[in-house]
Scaffold this motif. Sequence first.
Motif, PDB file in Angstrom:
ATOM      1  N   VAL A 174       0.835  -1.200   0.000  1.00 23.94           N
ATOM      2  CA  VAL A 174       0.000   0.000   0.000  1.00 23.94           C
ATOM      3  C   VAL A 174       0.870   1.250   0.000  1.00 23.94           C
ATOM      4  N   SER A 175       1.968   1.208   0.759  1.00 21.31           N
ATOM      5  CA  SER A 175       2.875   2.360   0.797  1.00 21.31           C
ATOM      6  C   SER A 175       3.458   2.631  -0.585  1.00 21.31           C
ATOM      7  N   GLY A 176       3.909   1.573  -1.251  1.00 26.02           N
ATOM      8  CA  GLY A 176       4.450   1.737  -2.604  1.00 26.02           C
ATOM      9  C   GLY A 176       3.410   2.283  -3.562  1.00 26.02           C
ATOM     10  N   ALA A 177       2.170   1.774  -3.456  1.00 28.74           N
ATOM     11  CA  ALA A 177       1.097   2.237  -4.329  1.00 28.74           C
ATOM     12  C   ALA A 177       0.764   3.704  -4.066  1.00 28.74           C
ATOM     13  N   ALA A 178       0.756   4.095  -2.791  1.00 34.37           N
ATOM     14  CA  ALA A 178       0.438   5.485  -2.438  1.00 34.37           C
ATOM     15  C   ALA A 178       1.507   6.435  -2.962  1.00 34.37           C
ATOM     16  N   ILE A 179       2.789   6.058  -2.797  1.00 40.47           N
ATOM     17  CA  ILE A 179       3.879   6.888  -3.320  1.00 40.47           C
ATOM     18  C   ILE A 179       3.766   7.020  -4.831  1.00 40.47           C
ATOM     19  N   ALA A 180       3.440   5.887  -5.498  1.00 43.48           N
ATOM     20  CA  ALA A 180       3.317   5.903  -6.959  1.00 43.48           C
ATOM     21  C   ALA A 180       2.205   6.848  -7.412  1.00 43.48           C
ATOM     22  N   LEU A 181       1.072   6.816  -6.714  1.00 45.37           N
ATOM     23  CA  LEU A 181      -0.051   7.687  -7.081  1.00 45.37           C
ATOM     24  C   LEU A 181       0.333   9.162  -6.981  1.00 45.37           C
ATOM     25  N   PHE A 182       0.970   9.526  -5.877  1.00 44.14           N
ATOM     26  CA  PHE A 182       1.400  10.923  -5.696  1.00 44.14           C
ATOM     27  C   PHE A 182       2.438  11.305  -6.740  1.00 44.14           C
ATOM     28  N   TRP A 183       3.433  10.449  -6.921  1.00 42.37           N
ATOM     29  CA  TRP A 183       4.536  10.740  -7.841  1.00 42.37           C
ATOM     30  C   TRP A 183       4.020  10.898  -9.277  1.00 42.37           C
ATOM     31  N   ALA A 184       3.176   9.937  -9.714  1.00 40.15           N
ATOM     32  CA  ALA A 184       2.685   9.974 -11.105  1.00 40.15           C
ATOM     33  C   ALA A 184       1.820  11.194 -11.382  1.00 40.15           C
ATOM     34  N   ASN A 185       1.164  11.717 -10.351  1.00 43.55           N
ATOM     35  CA  ASN A 185       0.307  12.888 -10.553  1.00 43.55           C
ATOM     36  C   ASN A 185       1.063  14.200 -10.395  1.00 43.55           C
ATOM     37  N   LEU A 186       2.184  14.169  -9.637  1.00 43.40           N
ATOM     38  CA  LEU A 186       2.976  15.387  -9.446  1.00 43.40           C
ATOM     39  C   LEU A 186       4.041  15.534 -10.534  1.00 43.40           C
ATOM     40  N   SER A 187       4.645  14.413 -10.926  1.00 45.14           N
ATOM     41  CA  SER A 187       5.722  14.473 -11.920  1.00 45.14           C
ATOM     42  C   SER A 187       5.690  13.217 -12.787  1.00 45.14           C
ATOM     43  N   PRO A 188       4.721  13.118 -13.707  1.00 47.80           N
ATOM     44  CA  PRO A 188       4.567  11.887 -14.486  1.00 47.80           C
ATOM     45  C   PRO A 188       5.796  11.523 -15.306  1.00 47.80           C
ATOM     46  N   GLY A 189       6.522  12.533 -15.815  1.00 57.49           N
ATOM     47  CA  GLY A 189       7.701  12.239 -16.629  1.00 57.49           C
ATOM     48  C   GLY A 189       8.763  11.485 -15.865  1.00 57.49           C
ATOM     49  N   SER A 190       9.106  11.961 -14.672  1.00 59.66           N
ATOM     50  CA  SER A 190      10.149  11.305 -13.888  1.00 59.66           C
ATOM     51  C   SER A 190       9.685   9.942 -13.382  1.00 59.66           C
ATOM     52  N   TYR A 191       8.375   9.824 -13.098  1.00 63.98           N
ATOM     53  CA  TYR A 191       7.855   8.540 -12.623  1.00 63.98           C
ATOM     54  C   TYR A 191       7.998   7.474 -13.713  1.00 63.98           C
ATOM     55  N   HIS A 192       7.577   7.790 -14.929  1.00 61.41           N
ATOM     56  CA  HIS A 192       7.645   6.807 -16.008  1.00 61.41           C
ATOM     57  C   HIS A 192       9.088   6.527 -16.427  1.00 61.41           C
ATOM     58  N   ALA A 193       9.968   7.507 -16.226  1.00 64.77           N
ATOM     59  CA  ALA A 193      11.389   7.264 -16.498  1.00 64.77           C
ATOM     60  C   ALA A 193      11.936   6.210 -15.532  1.00 64.77           C
ATOM     61  N   LEU A 194      11.474   6.255 -14.275  1.00 64.94           N
ATOM     62  CA  LEU A 194      11.883   5.246 -13.295  1.00 64.94           C
ATOM     63  C   LEU A 194      11.344   3.872 -13.683  1.00 64.94           C
ATOM     64  N   VAL A 195      10.058   3.806 -14.006  1.00 68.22           N
ATOM     65  CA  VAL A 195       9.415   2.531 -14.324  1.00 68.22           C
ATOM     66  C   VAL A 195      10.130   1.831 -15.475  1.00 68.22           C
ATOM     67  N   HIS A 196      10.476   2.576 -16.504  1.00 68.49           N
ATOM     68  CA  HIS A 196      11.064   1.982 -17.707  1.00 68.49           C
ATOM     69  C   HIS A 196      12.585   2.110 -17.752  1.00 68.49           C
ATOM     70  N   PHE A 197      13.195   2.369 -16.605  1.00 66.67           N
ATOM     71  CA  PHE A 197      14.648   2.517 -16.544  1.00 66.67           C
ATOM     72  C   PHE A 197      15.334   1.211 -16.952  1.00 66.67           C
ATOM     73  N   PRO A 198      16.188   1.253 -17.998  1.00 65.51           N
ATOM     74  CA  PRO A 198      16.829   0.008 -18.466  1.00 65.51           C
ATOM     75  C   PRO A 198      17.999  -0.386 -17.565  1.00 65.51           C
TER      76      PRO A 198
END
Length: 418
Positions: free
Chosen positions: A18-42
Amino acid sequence: MSMYRVWSYVADYSLLLVSGAAIALFWANLSPGSYHALVHFPLWSGGPVGALESHGGHSLRVMTLHFLFNDVLMAFFFAMAAKEVWEAVALRDGSLRGRRALTPLIATVGGMAGPVVVYLLLASALGVLGDVSRGWAIPTATDIAFSYLVGRVVFGARHPAIGFLLLLAIADDAGGLAILAVFYPSGEVAPAWLLLSLAAALGVYFLANALPRRLDRGDQDRPHSTWLRKTLGFWPWALAGAMSWYGFQMAGLHPALGLLPIVPTIPHAEREFGIFAEEERYQTDLLNVIEHALKVPVQFVLFGFGLLNAGVEFSAISEPTWLVLLGLVIGKPLGITLFGWLAAYPLRLGLPEGMAVRDLPVVGCVAAIGFTVALFVASVAFPAGPVQDAAKMGALLSLGSAVIAIAAGRLFGVRKKA
């Protein structure tokens, strides 16, 4: 079972998620570019492990952070779920054996079919069936940890509906794993590679389990089994697990299920103590030892899974959100109530002593919390994009079924048994 054990389990398997999901929700809505860069980081390109990507006209495998957690590390989470299913089905006193398991098993069928029917009917009515039909399995999921916690709040500690709910949730997990394997291949299917998984499972079972026991027959000191356990430990099964996982990846099936063929080959206790049972803490069989060793790492895997999968922008809420959510909160209670009633009365299988028909819709509301597995299925049902994000939001919002379940318990006059 003490309430401390319940809170301990939920803290172990859900708090970090739940903590990870909550951080993800805040991060994706505040800074979607940096969030998706993390998700797809090679992390690794061109190796034997990773998602197939096209580069310069040829394909190569790329290990991203998302692949690492969803396809590699979540295999340990599904292996632990499979351990509970395996013990419930195969061991003496297993909770999914015999006549007593039939009513909750039949109710499980309703609890999986109901959400599919609601999802597809609503999608057809909204005119979006062609766009979202692949998501039909998302609302079939039940999150065991959250459902168990809410069930305890609604029914109390000693109500027979708790055991009914657990059987249903375990069977639901087994059905969900089967659906993932059959309907959601991760790439072009090459079934011949499954022979590698089969060979790994049969090889480790014979060489590291059956053969030592046969050689030790009639010798109470069990020298061969003892030598194997003390010298090699879990390593034969780790090697077999890696081979099986690779076989699943190359076969085009979802590799997060790659450890499932290995779980039944691991030496296990002779009887099943029940899910979350206190006695399992003191078992020295290898299967329980491995589960205990994975307990803390899997908590952090679930944190990473929540962080890398729940980052959905609120603007993504659309039709798939409501299809998943309504599939869960309407389809689950309807399916479980109807099929549970059919099993109990027309089929004369009965309900557990002390459980009434009015408890069935309440169990259905509790089981409508999809969350973890629903999030996972959403991530494989749709390609990354707005439809996947909308479906994930429906999985996240299913946590609200806890409130519905508590209200339903009062409406149907559930008698709590502490």
